[in-house]
Enzyme design. Structure first.
Site: not given
Length: 303
Positions: A139-141, A143
Site C-alpha cells: 500500500l502507498d505510504k 494509504t
C-alpha cells in the site's frame, strides 16, 4: 482441511477431496508449487505420508497425515522493530495487518526501519517465529488498511500466484471530490510513469493494463464529497488515485493528483476488505479492516 504445526513440519489431515490423489497431484495441481521449490522438496525429502517418505506417485487416503517441511527457520530479511502492529488475521501460514497512515509497507534499502515489515518482523520474533517477512502486495505510504504477509515460502509462492491471477480480492473505501455521476462503473485505462514527475503515474496508452471497479454509496452535498467503494482487478502503483483523478474525481487530500479539499491531510483511501482462498487449505478467508481514527472521525463529521 485440518492442518497442524508440529515443529518445522505442517501436518495436513487428508480430506475426502484429496482421497485418491497423489503427492504429485497435490503439489502440482492443488498448490501449483513453482519448479524451484518443487526441486527443493524432492532433494530435501520435504514431504512424508504418515511419517514415512513415500514415492510422489503413491496415492493418499482420507484420514492420512500428509506432512510437509514448511516452517524452516529463516532470517527475517528486515530489522525487527517494536510497533503496535494491529493484527487482523493470523494463522500458521499467513498474516493480515492493518497498515497505519504515514508508513511504508517495506524498507526501500537494506537495513531500513520504521516500516510495516519491521513491525511484522518484531511480531514474529516476539512469538518465537523465525521466518522471512514476505509481503504479498503493498500500500502507498499514506494509504491505510489490510496488507497480506506469508509466513513461509510455500504460502508466499501460492499467494504470489493468486495475486497474479487476480484471485486476491481487495476492496477499498475512498472519499472523492465532487458528485460522481455514475452509481457504479469500471475504469479500464492503462497506467504508466509520468515523465515530468518522478513519483507520479498517469493514464497512458503505452502504460500497463489497469482496471478499477467502483460504486458510490453516499454523497455529502454540503462538502461536495462522494463516498466510494473500489475493487482492484490489477495492482498498479497509485492505481485508484490515478483512475479517480483521471475521470474528474480526485481523492480528498490527494495533492499529488489534484485533490483540493483539505478535510484530511492525506489521501482519503483505506483498504477495507480482503477476500481470498487460503493458500494451503483453500478455505475462504474474508476479513474486514477497521477504519483508522482520522478517516473514521471525518466520516462521522460528514454524516
Amino acid at each position: 482441511m485440518l492442518t497442524y504445526k508440529k515443529g518445522e513440519w505442517c501436518e495436513i489431515i487428508v480430506s475426502s477431496e484429496w482421497d485418491g490423489k497423489t503427492i504429485d497431484d497435490i503439489v502440482k495441481e492443488e498448490w501449483k508449487v513453482p519448479k524451484k521449490l518443487l526441486h527443493e522438496y524432492r532433494m530435501q525429502k520435504s514431504i512424508q505420508i504418515n511419517g514415512e517418505y513415500r514415492r510422489w506417485t503413491d496415492t493418499l487416503q482420507e484420514g492420512d497425515k500428509l506432512q510437509v517441511h514448511m516452517f524452516i527457520e529463516e532470517e527475517y530479511g528486515v530489522t525487527p522493530e517494536y510497533q503496535d502492529v494491529e493484527i487482523i488475521y493470523e494463522d500458521d501460514h499467513l498474516l493480515i495487518v492493518n497498515k497505519p497512515y504515514g508508513m511504508d509497507t517495506h524498507p526501500s534499502e537494506k537495513g531500513g526501519t520504521h516500516t510495516l515489515a519491521n513491525g511484522v518482523a518484531y511480531h514474529l520474533q516476539a512469538n518465537g517465529i523465525f521466518a522471512k517477512v514476505r509481503h504479498i502486495h503493498r500500500l502507498d505510504k499514506d494509504t491505510t488498511g489490510g496488507v497480506v504477509f506469508a509466513k513461509h515460502s510455500l504460502a508466499g509462492a501460492v499467494m504470489d500466484r493468486l495475486l497474479m491471477e487476480r484471485n486476491i480480492k481487495r476492496r477499498y473505501i475512498a472519499l472523492v471530490e465532487g458528485k460522481v455521476n455514475q452509481k457504479k462503473g469500471i475504469i479500464n485505462k492503462p497506467i504508466g510513469r509520468d515523465r515530468h514527475h518522478s513519483t507520479r503515474r498517469r493514464v497512458s496508452p503505452t502504460g500497463d493494463s489497469a482496471v478499477t471497479r467502483f460504486y458510490v454509496s453516499e454523497y455529502f452535498s454540503k462538502q461536495n464529497v462522494s463516498l466510494v467503494h473500489l475493487e482492484l482487478e490489477t495492482g498498479r502503483t497509485h492505481q485508484i488515485r490515478v483512475h479517480m483523478s483521471d475521470i474528474g474525481y480526485p481523492l480528498v487530500g490527494d495533492k499529488l493528483y489534484g485533490g483540493q479539499t483539505t478535510l484530511l491531510n492525506r489521501q482519503a483511501l483505506h483498504a477495507e476488505e480482503i477476500t481470498m482462498l487460503h493458500p494451503i487449505t483453500k478455505e475462504k478467508v474474508e476479513v474486514s479492516v477497521p477504519l483508522p481514527s482520522d478517516l473514521f472521525a471525518l466520516l462521522g463529521k460528514l454524516k
